[in-house]
Scaffold this motif. Structure first.
Motif, PDB file in Angstrom:
ATOM      1  N   THR A 144      -5.013   3.859   8.899  1.00 51.59           N
ATOM      2  CA  THR A 144      -5.760   4.402   7.757  1.00 51.59           C
ATOM      3  C   THR A 144      -5.379   3.699   6.464  1.00 51.59           C
ATOM      4  O   THR A 144      -6.244   3.370   5.634  1.00 51.59           O
TER       5      THR A 144
ATOM      6  N   THR B  21     -10.267   9.054   6.591  1.00 51.12           N
ATOM      7  CA  THR B  21      -9.611   9.975   7.512  1.00 51.12           C
ATOM      8  C   THR B  21      -9.748   9.420   8.924  1.00 51.12           C
ATOM      9  O   THR B  21     -10.122   8.263   9.114  1.00 51.12           O
TER      10      THR B  21
ATOM     11  N   SER C  14      -1.101   9.815   4.319  1.00 51.11           N
ATOM     12  CA  SER C  14      -2.400  10.216   4.889  1.00 51.11           C
ATOM     13  C   SER C  14      -2.147  11.269   5.971  1.00 51.11           C
ATOM     14  O   SER C  14      -2.208  10.987   7.171  1.00 51.11           O
TER      15      SER C  14
ATOM     16  N   SER D  30      -5.059  12.210   8.686  1.00 49.19           N
ATOM     17  CA  SER D  30      -5.180  11.214   9.752  1.00 49.19           C
ATOM     18  C   SER D  30      -3.952  11.204  10.643  1.00 49.19           C
ATOM     19  O   SER D  30      -4.060  11.051  11.867  1.00 49.19           O
TER      20      SER D  30
END
Length: 455
Positions: free
Chosen positions: A46, A70, A247, A250
């Motif tokens: 990501t 995502t 992130s 993700s």
């Protein structure tokens, strides 16, 4: 972005605010979204996808761009300024095909665009060429590469020629079974279960033949090798990488994908092992195949073979294979040396080898201007916990539930140690490297500024 603001200073001045700003080029918005979609669908992390999209936004002068990536969704928002509303585009990744050849080509496209070597039309044409490009290996080569993962693992564990050949056949048949199930619309979880069942059945069948004919074959190496071929090394490393970079959505999704894959393998192999035990075909725990901490020549050849064939199954460009083979041997030598010389626990040896591979992999990626995951994912394959997972399943089928669950937990811990180790190696390189992240012009992660790293 500083360069963009400097070039458009007159537009941002009070005199220029009265003028209606030009709308962003729709071709650029489409290009940025399509590049991000293809990179994410091909197996890139990501953070790397976000950096690539921001690089293209700056290169082709999209004003005030924000990128959100995502696990399955990509969005790009750009604000022209003045009274104009923001323009937002979005794409959804519905199908994933691991293809590090395309990832490598896309990184080259982004780099050349960031350096001003490509115009919008040229970059769009190049993207179409990448989408239509044929992989460096034919389809049958990818299948053979997948089968050779199990073969190399069997050789590494002392299975011998017959066991290695049967392991190859079991892996290929399991892979073809999952392909047939995929064409009929069966969910991916059950595709993995089907592949594991086929491989385990062939392994148990050879074990029965070996017992009946007193051949003394290490038939368990077939199942162990196929487990290693099926284990989800890529989503495990990518999930920890996404978590480190901030992130978290993700990272959670990729980690859940990892555990679903593990659950499929455990279900398939465990069911076959349980049926075999009920039929009286017991497996001696003391005779389970394992490479231990050996550094015999065939073990090192097996480690290099696992890494290189794993890379072939991921469509890594051929010119990267020698370095990946060396890194596969390196991670095993460090792991085995730490355990045999310093008598450290298995987790510590795993982390030490993974950190070294992480440092070398990130250095090679920076030196060769290529993405880092094609170096890292295949190189950790020799330490994937296939034998530990198989031991845990056999222990459960033999009634020692506590010992079996502990072995499964140990297998998960080893997998997490591999992912954490290679990411730690990358963080060490990031801490001491010069310059910013690849192409995006940033000197540090935005997420780091929101935590203690910003004080």
């Amino acid at each position: 972005m500083r360069d963009w603001r400097a070039a458009h200073e007159s537009e941002l001045s009070p005199d220029g605010l009265d003028e209606t700003p030009d709308l962003p080029d729709a071709r650029v918005i489409s290009l940025v979204l399509r590049v991000g979609e293809l990179m994410l669908a091909s197996g890139e992390s990501t953070e790397a996808v976000s950096e690539a999209m921001l690089s293209l936004s700056v290169a082709f002068e999209l004003p005030s761009s924000e990128v959100s990536v995502t696990f399955t969704n990509i969005s790009l928002s750009t604000h022209p300024g003045g009274d104009q509303p923001p323009i937002t585009g979005e794409r959804v990744v519905r199908r994933r095909t691991l293809d590090y050849f395309r990832v490598n080509e896309l990184h080259t496209l982004v780099e050349q665009s960031a350096l001003g070597l490509l115009e919008v039309e040229d970059a769009t044409a190049r993207l179409k060429q990448i989408q239509r490009a044929r992989m460096p290996y034919p389809n049958w080569g990818i299948v053979v590469g997948f089968g050779l993962i199990a073969t190399s693992a069997s050789v590494m564990m002392g299975g011998g020629l017959i066991v290695a050949a049967v392991a190859f056949m079991a892996a290929v048949l399991g892979d073809r079974t999952s392909v047939v199930m995929a064409r009929r619309g069966v969910a991916e979880f059950y595709q993995m279960v089907g592949a594991a069942v086929v491989a385990a059945t062939i392994g148990i069948g050879l074990l029965w033949v070996s017992i009946e004919l007193d051949l003394g074959l290490q038939a368990g190496a077939i199942i162990t090798g196929n487990i290693m071929a099926l284990l989800p090394g890529r989503p495990l490393v990518a999930s920890l990488q996404d978590g480190v970079s901030g992130s978290y959505v993700s990272a959670t999704a990729r980690l859940l994908e990892t555990f679903f894959t593990l659950g499929a393998i455990v279900s398939g192999v465990g069911a076959v092992a349980y049926i075999a035990a009920r039929l009286g075909l017991g497996v001696n725990l003391d005779e389970l195949p394992t490479a231990g901490t050996s550094m015999d020549p065939w073990v090192l050849v097996g480690a290099a073979g696992i890494a290189m064939t794993f890379a072939i199954s991921l469509a890594v460009p051929p010119r990267m294979l020698p370095a990946i083979g060396i890194m596969g041997v390196m991670i095993w030598v460090i792991y085995a040396g730490m355990r045999s010389i310093f008598d450290v626990p298995q987790l510590m040896g795993t982390v030490a080898g993974a950190v070294a591979v992480g440092v070398v992999g990130h250095w090679l990626a920076r030196r060769t201007r290529r993405p880092v995951l094609p170096y890292l994912i295949p190189s950790i394959a020799p330490l994937l916990p296939g034998s530990i997972l198989y031991r845990g399943l056999i222990e459960i089928t033999q009634g020692t539930m506590v010992a079996g669950l502990l072995s499964l937990v140990e297998a998960v811990a080893v997998g997490l140690a591999l992912g954490a180790g290679v990411n730690l190696g990358g963080e060490l390189m990031r801490a001491f490297q010069r310059g910013g992240l690849a192409g995006a012009g940033m000197r540090s992660r935005p997420a780091a500024r929101r935590t203690r790293g910003g004080h």
